[in-house]
Write a protein that holds these residues in place. Sequence first.
Motif: not given
Length: 249
Positions: A123-128, A132-148
């Motif tokens: 589960v964590y592997g898929v999430a990571m 990573i794709a979200l952070i690359s495309g959305m920056g801090m918004v992607g990071l926040a989404f990843l934390l959620v």
Amino acid sequence: MTGWKLFLHSVSMVQRNAPQLLQIFLVPGLIVVAIAYAMLAGVPNDAELEGLGPDPATVVEIILRIVGIWLAIGVICAWTAVSWHRYVLLEEHPQGWIPAFRAKEALWYFLRLLQLVVIGSVVYGVAMFVGIALISGMGMVGLAFLLVIATLIAVFMYRLVLILPAAALGKPIGVGESLELTTGAFGTLFVLALCLFGLQLLSELILYLLIDAVLISTVLQLIFSVGLAVLNISALTTLYGYYVEKRPI
């Protein structure tokens, strides 16, 4: 809040049963330290490895020793956790300083623990990967989404942990039943996980502030590691008592 009450109950469980806790965890803990020391003795350090070069035999030996240590830790963790769960939930008091080894329950506990590790890794592997794709495309918004997402996964994993105490009692349940028993418990488990994580951060902060005092820092690190491990096992016991046996807190 129920989550806060569950946390306080877990802490109180450790405090109230300190003598029994020592009887169950002290000797096995010393065995873990002895095994780790014996298996790591003779392993080359970084400087020696640089001098030796990438010797495949040396690398394989180091990997095998590390795997052996983790397997030994897993077995001893299952041994002591089973004894602790059974002491609290079934009032099976420890006799002497070496807890009884219940092979069947310990094996089930170990296998259930591996099951959770596999589920969590996938589960964590898929999430990571997605993160990573979200952070690359959305920056801090992607990071926040990843934390959620990471928070949701952490609470989801807490909903599965009832399978561990159940295995210790010889009354195994599946992950589906564990999910069913914790339906609607997101907020409660989130608060409990937050309390345990906060305590972990506090211990790390204390160790960081004492980093120059090597001896004190080393002793405290050992005490904190063991204490947090026991507290987490106690939290599992509390969750089983509350959600499966419907005990009051």
